[in-house]
Design an enzyme around this catalytic site. Structure first.
Site, PDB file in Angstrom:
ATOM      1  N   HIS A  76      16.356 -35.843 -21.872  1.00 39.97           N
ATOM      2  CA  HIS A  76      16.090 -34.624 -22.640  1.00 39.97           C
ATOM      3  C   HIS A  76      16.291 -33.393 -21.758  1.00 39.97           C
ATOM      4  O   HIS A  76      16.426 -33.497 -20.541  1.00 39.97           O
ATOM      5  CB  HIS A  76      14.664 -34.628 -23.192  1.00 39.97           C
ATOM      6  CG  HIS A  76      14.488 -35.505 -24.386  1.00 39.97           C
ATOM      7  ND1 HIS A  76      14.147 -36.835 -24.279  1.00 39.97           N
ATOM      8  CD2 HIS A  76      14.623 -35.249 -25.709  1.00 39.97           C
ATOM      9  CE1 HIS A  76      14.060 -37.365 -25.491  1.00 39.97           C
ATOM     10  NE2 HIS A  76      14.347 -36.425 -26.371  1.00 39.97           N
ATOM     11  N   LYS A 134      11.378 -29.944 -21.858  1.00 39.47           N
ATOM     12  CA  LYS A 134      10.526 -30.864 -22.605  1.00 39.47           C
ATOM     13  C   LYS A 134       9.287 -31.214 -21.792  1.00 39.47           C
ATOM     14  O   LYS A 134       9.379 -31.520 -20.605  1.00 39.47           O
ATOM     15  CB  LYS A 134      11.299 -32.141 -22.967  1.00 39.47           C
ATOM     16  CG  LYS A 134      10.512 -33.094 -23.878  1.00 39.47           C
ATOM     17  CD  LYS A 134      11.397 -34.215 -24.375  1.00 39.47           C
ATOM     18  CE  LYS A 134      10.628 -35.178 -25.262  1.00 39.47           C
ATOM     19  NZ  LYS A 134      10.108 -34.534 -26.480  1.00 39.47           N
TER      20      LYS A 134
END
Length: 242
Positions: free
Chosen positions: A133, A137
């Site tokens: 990600h 995040k």
């Protein structure tokens, strides 16, 4: 559908609001957030058919209280909830229909279904999950990785999750390793590796457009408005569509 969007100033919330405005079948009742320029969800008095939440798990108490008071079905697209917040969601689902998923992608739901099928076919396979990600995040591992792992555990209940292997020692045969990578603007890639020793099978899902999550949330909203009170997820929605 008349829709309230909670978390409307975030990345997904902005995309969702725009899609609602562009669809003549939908009406944006309110765009809520914690920012000063936006109303909080508790201030909204207009009638609505559904709430879609792309905010933060810290909004769970206010969100579930409002949904129960107004008797409005709820779609929750946030991750990282505490055990106490999970209990709030379950309590809310006793009064209204609640759809909750760590990932609103239909493709990820299919990925979980495929993972269960592979585990059933190769019950002794070693399993590793790699999730990637963007560098902003917060939660580790991703809710989607946990979704995949829990789907596999439905077929192999004795599996143990190993988050970020960092100590010496051999893996146990039933371990499910989860490894989290964070870099750049990666939208989200999840790979599940099944190794039987003589052959290896990999399942991968890539999020190539972040708009896919809002598309899934709208499908979930259509689904949840037709359901009685209870807690639902992607598995329930897919089963109804087949």
């Amino acid at each position: 559908m008349r829709i309230i969007v909670n978390g409307a100033t975030g990345r997904q919330g902005r995309i969702l609001c725009q899609k609602i405005k562009e669809n003549p079948q939908h009406t944006l009742v309110a765009a809520c957030s914690k920012r000063a320029e936006s109303p909080s969800i508790s201030e909204i008095q207009e009638p609505a058919d559904v709430i879609i939440d792309f905010s933060n798990h810290e909004a769970t108490e206010e969100l579930t209280r409002y949904a129960c008071e107004k008797k409005i079905p709820l779609v929750i697209a946030t991750t990282g909830r505490t055990a106490e917040e999970e209990a709030m969601v379950r309590a809310c689902a006793q009064q209204v229909s609640v759809f909750s998923s760590a990932n609103m992608s239909i493709g990820v739901a299919v990925l979980c279904r495929l993972a269960k099928s592979v585990m059933k076919t190769f019950p002794s396979a070693e399993v590793e999950i790699v999730e990637c990600h963007h560098n902003r995040k917060v939660d580790v591992p991703s809710g989607t990785a946990l979704m995949c792992a829990n789907a596999i555990r439905e077929e192999r209940p004795d599996s143990e999750l190993v988050i970020g292997r960092h100590e010496n020692g051999r893996r146990k045969p039933t371990d499910i390793g989860i490894h989290s990578l964070r870099y750049g603007n990666e939208s989200g890639t999840h790979t599940i590796i099944f190794s039987c020793g003589t052959e290896t099978l990999e399942l991968t899902h890539r999020a190539e457009d972040v708009g896919l999550f809002t598309d899934g949330a709208l499908v979930a909203a259509e689904f949840i408005t037709k359901q009685p009170a209870g807690l639902y997820g992607m598995k329930d929605m897919l089963e109804e569509s087949h």
